[in-house]
Scaffold this motif. Structure first.
Motif, PDB file in Angstrom:
ATOM      1  N   ARG A 152      42.524  39.478  43.084  1.00  0.00           N
ATOM      2  CA  ARG A 152      42.980  38.079  43.048  1.00  0.00           C
ATOM      3  C   ARG A 152      41.789  37.126  43.019  1.00  0.00           C
ATOM      4  NH1 ARG A 152      48.079  35.579  46.405  1.00  0.00           N
ATOM      5  NH2 ARG A 152      47.390  33.406  46.477  1.00  0.00           N
ATOM      6  N   LEU A 153      40.724  37.476  43.739  1.00  0.00           N
ATOM      7  CA  LEU A 153      39.525  36.643  43.753  1.00  0.00           C
ATOM      8  C   LEU A 153      38.846  36.645  42.386  1.00  0.00           C
ATOM      9  CD1 LEU A 153      37.394  34.992  45.370  1.00  0.00           C
ATOM     10  CD2 LEU A 153      36.309  37.179  45.930  1.00  0.00           C
ATOM     11  N   GLU A 155      39.989  37.289  39.450  1.00  0.00           N
ATOM     12  CA  GLU A 155      40.787  36.731  38.355  1.00  0.00           C
ATOM     13  C   GLU A 155      41.145  35.261  38.556  1.00  0.00           C
ATOM     14  OE1 GLU A 155      44.137  39.338  37.894  1.00  0.00           O
ATOM     15  OE2 GLU A 155      42.873  41.109  37.536  1.00  0.00           O
ATOM     16  N   ASP A 156      40.810  34.708  39.703  1.00  0.00           N
ATOM     17  CA  ASP A 156      41.103  33.296  39.949  1.00  0.00           C
ATOM     18  C   ASP A 156      40.354  32.448  38.913  1.00  0.00           C
ATOM     19  OD1 ASP A 156      40.716  30.541  41.167  1.00  0.00           O
ATOM     20  OD2 ASP A 156      41.955  31.440  42.726  1.00  0.00           O
ATOM     21  N   ARG A 158      39.140  29.664  39.031  1.00  0.00           N
ATOM     22  CA  ARG A 158      38.015  28.939  39.615  1.00  0.00           C
ATOM     23  C   ARG A 158      36.789  29.828  39.770  1.00  0.00           C
ATOM     24  NH1 ARG A 158      41.246  27.079  44.863  1.00  0.00           N
ATOM     25  NH2 ARG A 158      42.054  29.194  44.488  1.00  0.00           N
ATOM     26  N   ARG A 160      36.391  33.797  38.219  1.00  0.00           N
ATOM     27  CA  ARG A 160      36.137  34.636  37.047  1.00  0.00           C
ATOM     28  C   ARG A 160      34.779  35.339  37.114  1.00  0.00           C
ATOM     29  NH1 ARG A 160      39.672  32.601  32.913  1.00  0.00           N
ATOM     30  NH2 ARG A 160      41.724  32.770  33.889  1.00  0.00           N
ATOM     31  N   PRO A 192      48.280  37.997  40.590  1.00  0.00           N
ATOM     32  CA  PRO A 192      48.787  37.281  39.410  1.00  0.00           C
ATOM     33  C   PRO A 192      49.118  38.245  38.282  1.00  0.00           C
ATOM     34  CG  PRO A 192      46.404  37.088  39.549  1.00  0.00           C
ATOM     35  CD  PRO A 192      46.847  37.760  40.816  1.00  0.00           C
ATOM     36  N   SER A 197      46.509  35.671  33.899  1.00  0.00           N
ATOM     37  CA  SER A 197      45.206  35.420  34.524  1.00  0.00           C
ATOM     38  C   SER A 197      44.035  35.964  33.722  1.00  0.00           C
ATOM     39  CB  SER A 197      45.175  36.034  35.933  1.00  0.00           C
ATOM     40  OG  SER A 197      45.339  37.439  35.879  1.00  0.00           O
ATOM     41  N   VAL A 236      37.397  30.073  48.394  1.00  0.00           N
ATOM     42  CA  VAL A 236      38.540  30.680  47.709  1.00  0.00           C
ATOM     43  C   VAL A 236      38.907  32.003  48.372  1.00  0.00           C
ATOM     44  CG1 VAL A 236      39.338  31.679  45.526  1.00  0.00           C
ATOM     45  CG2 VAL A 236      38.106  29.509  45.521  1.00  0.00           C
ATOM     46  N   ILE A 240      42.481  33.074  49.880  1.00  0.00           N
ATOM     47  CA  ILE A 240      43.177  34.297  49.489  1.00  0.00           C
ATOM     48  C   ILE A 240      43.459  35.171  50.702  1.00  0.00           C
ATOM     49  CG2 ILE A 240      42.879  36.478  48.223  1.00  0.00           C
ATOM     50  CD1 ILE A 240      41.368  34.829  46.080  1.00  0.00           C
TER      51      ILE A 240
END
Length: 393
Positions: A152-153, A155-156, A158, A160, A192, A197, A236, A240
């Protein structure tokens, strides 16, 4: 429904990776990570995991294969250690600087030579300037949870940036612990949709030149954007992790874990699996009237400098226990970075680098107790003391 099982750290990593539904896995075996990809290969063969398993001829090819799949919009996974990480360095660096999100498990190992296959953290520390996020796990449960959080981190939008989930080879990788494995539906709800994503850079309907020869002014913009994204990682990650805790009932925080530091005079700073033993050493010291505490470095890239500085504010002494060395500085790399994090503080500390656990050597409760005793001795005479080696007689 979540289930509790007993797994090695490597199997914990494999089960967690499978729950994240990677579409492409490329792997080459190397001690001590081999059983991660062996387990995933079994799952693919048995029909438990719908993924393309690519058996490549070396680690350079493994990273190159997942790099192409990630550029095509796929969720990917691999794992490696030590010389394998060194061999894949070229595409490893490109993976981050192309901002292709992925997760790679790293069962850390001492680099050769002298020849060794045993535990250490030199491999991870040697690539910490390659642009990846680095998360270090203390327990097998944390391995499971951080691999899920790491997708999740990474693919965020903000962030990538690809993520290494690191844990101690042979100690965490091969030893068993009870872990809770989440239900597949819960993980699906937490992560996601990769189709949303992970936009495909390589698209035959919209051809482009990926990674062309890039002039300096444009390249500098790439680096600036990358570094700015790195500054967003820790907040972030905390966001998460809070969402993970709400859904799964376990949370870990951000870049550091502070243990009994509120009223501490002296602090041990540790990384990964040694931290449990260090907490026991802190507890024993407390029983003898020594106001000891512990900071566990959970994230080494980006380095949690502000959190470290805040946690050490008002303390008298600290020692960072490294399972790797910083060649040319006669100390451990994380000790050097903690000093950099404290450079703008007016307070002065008594401090020294502690190095141990290289090549599979144990870091014992007694040895960490001796580090605390030494800190207690020097805490009122602030300066940097010579490196303390945990050498066996």
């Amino acid at each position: 429904m979540a289930k509790q099982v007993v797994l090695t750290g490597n199997y914990a990593a494999a089960e967690a990776a499978a729950l994240c539904r990677p579409e492409v896995i490329a792997a080459y075996p190397i001690t001590p990570q081999s059983s991660i990809v062996e387990r995933l290969s079994e799952k693919v063969y048995n029909g438990e995991l719908d993924a393309e398993m690519i058996q490549v001829e070396c680690e350079h090819s493994a990273m190159s294969a997942v790099q192409g799949a990630a550029a095509g919009g796929g969720r990917v996974f691999t794992a490696t250690a030590a010389q394998g990480l060194a061999l894949m360095y070229e595409p490893y660096f490109r993976m981050s600087t192309l901002r292709l999100p992925m997760v790679m498990a790293l069962a850390t190992r001492k680099m050769t030579s002298p020849e060794t296959v045993w535990s250490g953290q030199q491999d991870a520390m040697s690539v910490r300037e390659a642009g990846w996020i680095q998360i270090f796990c203390e327990s097998n449960q944390e391995i499971v949870d951080m691999i899920i959080e790491a997708y999740r981190l990474a693919e965020d939008p903000r962030i990538r940036i690809p993520v290494n989930v690191c844990f101690d080879g042979f100690y965490s990788s091969h030893l068993t612990e009870g872990v809770w494995l989440p239900d597949q539906a819960e993980v699906d709800a937490f992560l996601p949709d990769p189709r949303m994503s992970l936009p495909a850079l390589l698209n035959p309907d919209h051809p482009l030149s990926l990674d062309p020869l890039t002039a300096g002014p444009i390249l500098m913009k790439y680096r600036k954007d990358h570094l700015e994204a790195m500054t967003r990682v820790l907040p972030v990650l905390e966001e998460i992790d809070a969402a993970f805790g709400k859904q799964f009932g376990r949370s870990y925080g951000g870049g550091i874990e502070a243990y009994r530091t509120d009223d501490a005079d002296l602090v041990l700073i540790t990384i990964a699996g040694m931290s449990g033993t260090a907490k026991d050493a802190v507890d024993l010291a407390r029983e003898h009237g020594i106001h000891a505490g512990l900071i566990r470095l959970r994230v080494t890239r980006p380095f949690p400098a502000r959190q470290i500085a805040a946690a050490l504010r008002g303390k008298k002494a600290f020692s960072v226990v490294d399972r790797s060395v910083c060649f040319g500085w006669n100390q451990g790399p994380m000790h050097m970075e903690v000093k950099a994090a404290l450079a703008d503080q007016s307070a002065r500390f008594s401090h020294f680098s502690t190095i141990g656990g290289l090549g599979g050597a144990d870091i014992s409760l007694a040895e960490l107790g001796q580090v605390i005793d030494k800190l207690e001795e020097v805490k009122d005479e602030p300066r940097e003391y010579p490196v303390h080696w945990l050498l066996k007689d």
